[in-house]
Design a protein around this motif. Sequence first.
Motif, PDB file in Angstrom:
ATOM      1  N   ARG A   1       0.830  -1.213   0.000  1.00  0.00           N
ATOM      2  CA  ARG A   1       0.000   0.000   0.000  1.00  0.00           C
ATOM      3  C   ARG A   1       0.860   1.256   0.000  1.00  0.00           C
ATOM      4  N   GLY A   2       1.874   1.262   0.815  1.00  0.00           N
ATOM      5  CA  GLY A   2       2.764   2.427   0.874  1.00  0.00           C
ATOM      6  C   GLY A   2       3.490   2.672  -0.433  1.00  0.00           C
ATOM      7  N   ALA A   3       3.881   1.609  -1.099  1.00  0.00           N
ATOM      8  CA  ALA A   3       4.556   1.751  -2.389  1.00  0.00           C
ATOM      9  C   ALA A   3       3.620   2.364  -3.420  1.00  0.00           C
ATOM     10  N   TRP A   4       2.357   1.930  -3.426  1.00  0.00           N
ATOM     11  CA  TRP A   4       1.409   2.499  -4.391  1.00  0.00           C
ATOM     12  C   TRP A   4       1.062   3.940  -4.050  1.00  0.00           C
ATOM     13  N   VAL A   5       1.110   4.302  -2.780  1.00  0.00           N
ATOM     14  CA  VAL A   5       0.899   5.707  -2.405  1.00  0.00           C
ATOM     15  C   VAL A   5       2.018   6.555  -3.004  1.00  0.00           C
ATOM     16  N   VAL A   6       3.248   6.087  -2.883  1.00  0.00           N
ATOM     17  CA  VAL A   6       4.379   6.824  -3.437  1.00  0.00           C
ATOM     18  C   VAL A   6       4.256   6.925  -4.951  1.00  0.00           C
ATOM     19  N   ILE A   7       3.861   5.852  -5.603  1.00  0.00           N
ATOM     20  CA  ILE A   7       3.754   5.862  -7.059  1.00  0.00           C
ATOM     21  C   ILE A   7       2.615   6.779  -7.507  1.00  0.00           C
ATOM     22  N   ARG A   8       1.479   6.740  -6.819  1.00  0.00           N
ATOM     23  CA  ARG A   8       0.385   7.651  -7.180  1.00  0.00           C
ATOM     24  C   ARG A   8       0.802   9.104  -6.979  1.00  0.00           C
ATOM     25  N   GLY A   9       1.583   9.366  -5.963  1.00  0.00           N
ATOM     26  CA  GLY A   9       2.050  10.717  -5.673  1.00  0.00           C
ATOM     27  C   GLY A   9       3.478  10.960  -6.113  1.00  0.00           C
ATOM     28  N   PHE A  10       3.876  10.330  -7.210  1.00  0.00           N
ATOM     29  CA  PHE A  10       5.278  10.403  -7.623  1.00  0.00           C
ATOM     30  C   PHE A  10       5.675  11.796  -8.095  1.00  0.00           C
ATOM     31  N   VAL A  11       4.739  12.561  -8.639  1.00  0.00           N
ATOM     32  CA  VAL A  11       5.059  13.922  -9.092  1.00  0.00           C
ATOM     33  C   VAL A  11       5.443  14.800  -7.892  1.00  0.00           C
ATOM     34  N   PRO A  12       4.653  14.845  -6.817  1.00  0.00           N
ATOM     35  CA  PRO A  12       5.103  15.651  -5.674  1.00  0.00           C
ATOM     36  C   PRO A  12       6.324  15.058  -4.963  1.00  0.00           C
ATOM     37  N   VAL A  13       6.512  13.742  -5.048  1.00  0.00           N
ATOM     38  CA  VAL A  13       7.725  13.145  -4.469  1.00  0.00           C
ATOM     39  C   VAL A  13       8.945  13.655  -5.236  1.00  0.00           C
ATOM     40  N   ALA A  14       8.859  13.656  -6.563  1.00  0.00           N
ATOM     41  CA  ALA A  14       9.962  14.169  -7.385  1.00  0.00           C
ATOM     42  C   ALA A  14      10.179  15.657  -7.120  1.00  0.00           C
ATOM     43  N   ALA A  15       9.088  16.417  -6.969  1.00  0.00           N
ATOM     44  CA  ALA A  15       9.211  17.845  -6.665  1.00  0.00           C
ATOM     45  C   ALA A  15       9.856  18.056  -5.297  1.00  0.00           C
ATOM     46  N   MET A  16       9.530  17.194  -4.345  1.00  0.00           N
ATOM     47  CA  MET A  16      10.115  17.304  -3.016  1.00  0.00           C
ATOM     48  C   MET A  16      11.632  17.082  -3.062  1.00  0.00           C
ATOM     49  N   PHE A  17      12.072  16.060  -3.790  1.00  0.00           N
ATOM     50  CA  PHE A  17      13.505  15.807  -3.910  1.00  0.00           C
ATOM     51  C   PHE A  17      14.199  16.931  -4.671  1.00  0.00           C
ATOM     52  N   SER A  18      13.523  17.503  -5.665  1.00  0.00           N
ATOM     53  CA  SER A  18      14.100  18.635  -6.397  1.00  0.00           C
ATOM     54  C   SER A  18      14.252  19.842  -5.481  1.00  0.00           C
ATOM     55  N   CYS A  19      13.248  20.118  -4.662  1.00  0.00           N
ATOM     56  CA  CYS A  19      13.336  21.220  -3.699  1.00  0.00           C
ATOM     57  C   CYS A  19      14.454  20.989  -2.693  1.00  0.00           C
ATOM     58  N   LEU A  20      14.627  19.752  -2.281  1.00  0.00           N
ATOM     59  CA  LEU A  20      15.709  19.429  -1.351  1.00  0.00           C
ATOM     60  C   LEU A  20      17.063  19.728  -1.992  1.00  0.00           C
ATOM     61  N   ALA A  21      17.220  19.347  -3.261  1.00  0.00           N
ATOM     62  CA  ALA A  21      18.480  19.618  -3.967  1.00  0.00           C
ATOM     63  C   ALA A  21      18.692  21.123  -4.122  1.00  0.00           C
ATOM     64  N   PHE A  22      17.651  21.860  -4.546  1.00  0.00           N
ATOM     65  CA  PHE A  22      17.787  23.310  -4.703  1.00  0.00           C
ATOM     66  C   PHE A  22      18.066  23.996  -3.370  1.00  0.00           C
ATOM     67  N   MET A  23      17.442  23.503  -2.305  1.00  0.00           N
ATOM     68  CA  MET A  23      17.664  24.081  -0.985  1.00  0.00           C
ATOM     69  C   MET A  23      19.129  23.901  -0.576  1.00  0.00           C
ATOM     70  N   MET A  24      19.675  22.735  -0.813  1.00  0.00           N
ATOM     71  CA  MET A  24      21.072  22.484  -0.455  1.00  0.00           C
ATOM     72  C   MET A  24      22.013  23.328  -1.313  1.00  0.00           C
ATOM     73  N   ILE A  25      21.688  23.464  -2.604  1.00  0.00           N
ATOM     74  CA  ILE A  25      22.531  24.278  -3.488  1.00  0.00           C
ATOM     75  C   ILE A  25      22.533  25.733  -3.032  1.00  0.00           C
ATOM     76  N   THR A  26      21.364  26.261  -2.682  1.00  0.00           N
ATOM     77  CA  THR A  26      21.316  27.654  -2.237  1.00  0.00           C
ATOM     78  C   THR A  26      22.036  27.851  -0.906  1.00  0.00           C
ATOM     79  N   GLU A  27      21.962  26.880  -0.022  1.00  0.00           N
ATOM     80  CA  GLU A  27      22.658  27.011   1.263  1.00  0.00           C
ATOM     81  C   GLU A  27      24.174  26.942   1.086  1.00  0.00           C
ATOM     82  N   VAL A  28      24.649  26.058   0.222  1.00  0.00           N
ATOM     83  CA  VAL A  28      26.091  25.981  -0.045  1.00  0.00           C
ATOM     84  C   VAL A  28      26.557  27.262  -0.727  1.00  0.00           C
ATOM     85  N   ALA A  29      25.755  27.770  -1.677  1.00  0.00           N
ATOM     86  CA  ALA A  29      26.111  29.020  -2.347  1.00  0.00           C
ATOM     87  C   ALA A  29      26.088  30.189  -1.367  1.00  0.00           C
TER      88      ALA A  29
END
Length: 125
Positions: free
Chosen positions: A45-73
């Motif tokens: 069930r949890g795996a299918w929740v992630v797959i159904r919500g994969f677009v916001p999961v990908a956006a969340m990881f992208s925000c995490l990467a951008f957040m780290m880049i801005t903090e290092v910069a």
Amino acid sequence: MGILVCVLLTAIAGHMVWSAARVWRDPDRARAEARQWNRLGLGERGAWVVIRGFVPVAAMFSCLAFMMITEVAADALSPVRGPLATAGGVFLVVMLACWLVIASIAVFNRPRFLVPPHLRDKRRL
């Protein structure tokens, strides 16, 4: 060390966006991704929740990467530290909003426009 973390998070975010695009287009790829997430201990069930919500999961990881880049910069470029730190805070807020959207998809299967078309009829939690 910070640059290495930025590169790693950017690679993970890129892979997640690429996987989200593939899941959106191909139902078979969605099943394969669900099996992979199931191996991480989420359960079926949890795996299918992630797959159904994969677009916001990908956006969340992208925000995490951008957040780290801005903090290092911000640490490297002291004259523009304030605006970069503010941008990092904005990415943190967007990342937290992604968590709310993932929870909404898990419980209510809404908003439907963020759920892949072939998974919109799949059961909720």
